[in-house]
Design an enzyme around this catalytic site. Sequence first.
Site, PDB file in Angstrom:
ATOM      1  CG  HIS A   1     -11.198  26.766  -5.485  1.00  7.83           C
ATOM      2  ND1 HIS A   1     -11.783  26.347  -6.660  1.00  7.83           N
ATOM      3  CD2 HIS A   1     -10.786  28.038  -5.700  1.00  7.83           C
ATOM      4  CE1 HIS A   1     -11.724  27.323  -7.545  1.00  7.83           C
ATOM      5  NE2 HIS A   1     -11.117  28.362  -6.994  1.00  7.83           N
TER       6      HIS A   1
ATOM      7  CD  GLU B   1      -8.400  23.668  -4.182  1.00  4.08           C
ATOM      8  OE1 GLU B   1      -9.467  23.168  -3.744  1.00  4.08           O
ATOM      9  OE2 GLU B   1      -8.202  23.916  -5.396  1.00  4.08           O
TER      10      GLU B   1
ATOM     11  CD  GLU C   1     -14.505  23.234  -5.553  1.00  4.68           C
ATOM     12  OE1 GLU C   1     -14.547  22.333  -6.413  1.00  4.68           O
ATOM     13  OE2 GLU C   1     -13.562  24.044  -5.457  1.00  4.68           O
TER      14      GLU C   1
ATOM     15  CG  HIS D   1     -15.764  25.537  -9.107  1.00  3.36           C
ATOM     16  ND1 HIS D   1     -15.015  25.137 -10.171  1.00  3.36           N
ATOM     17  CD2 HIS D   1     -14.989  25.304  -8.000  1.00  3.36           C
ATOM     18  CE1 HIS D   1     -13.847  24.664  -9.745  1.00  3.36           C
ATOM     19  NE2 HIS D   1     -13.804  24.766  -8.436  1.00  3.36           N
TER      20      HIS D   1
HETATM   21 ZN    ZN Z   1     -12.405  24.383  -7.030  1.00  2.00          ZN
END
Ligand code: ZN
Length: 311
Positions: A192, A273, A137, A100
Amino acid sequence: MFSNESHGGARSRSLVITAVVVVAALAGGWFVYDAQHDSGPGPAAAGGSAGTAPAAPKATRGGGPAGSPVAHGDGGATPSSPAAPRAELAGRTVVIDPGHNLGNAKHTSEINKLVDIGTNRKACDTTGTATNAGYPEAMYTLDVAHRVRTLLQARGAKVLLTYDGDRAYGPCVDERARIGNAAHADAALSIHADGAPANRFGFHVIAPKSVHKGAADTRAIAAPSLRLATTVRSHFKAVTGEPLANYLGGKGLTIRDDLGGLNLSTVPKIFIECGNMRNAHDAAALTNAAWRQQAAQGIADGLTAFLEGKR
Ligand code: ZN
């Protein structure tokens, strides 16, 4: 996009060449930048080597990362940094992809444009999630990316980021993959944190499914990427103590063909993640600088083991 390459070039040139004004200007720019990320002027001893200063930076760095006000000033205690001078990753290239971009939220029309990911068409990029208290995030991923970069550079690796807070939005997921491809990375990893329901917690890694459709052809990288995934998984778990996700089957691993960043990669690549931002326990970890240093350590150790052919 390849700003890190030019940083590296400026760095070595500045040491070797004495009186080139243009280079000096570039180096000046780099040192201003690098001071935020790198505790030691290690390249001073890099001699004639191009780009990756081998042993010297580690010696400088020895006890460095913990105490000095590096990495965005949040100075989390560095827990288990191996510290010893190591150049085991000399000559290796790693691409780190901070998931992101903080600016994505202000560029919704751009990031919503569809890009071809071989198996489908998907949004260029997304805003990512956030903790309930609002820690984004995208801030987490960039912070950990910087920490991973510092650790891997200390081991001699050339490290590129797909972006470094230096663009308004994106890159799009297809470009994120292509950056790793163009760099002929030995490994690529996208950082992430998840946005799952609050009662779910833990981390997981994502490896590419073997697909051959349109622009996606992961047949050659599926197996090494799976090894990268399981290696990073074990090191991340060992260093952070974070449990495997209590969802997604409980193995802390999923295999997917719906992520452009994986589908379009031609180099071994995974996502991690690191936790669930919507879970209170995980959020406390993710927002803690010392924990983020552990997360980076686990990721760097996993990448290192993979590149050394270990598990
Ligand atoms: Zn993400």
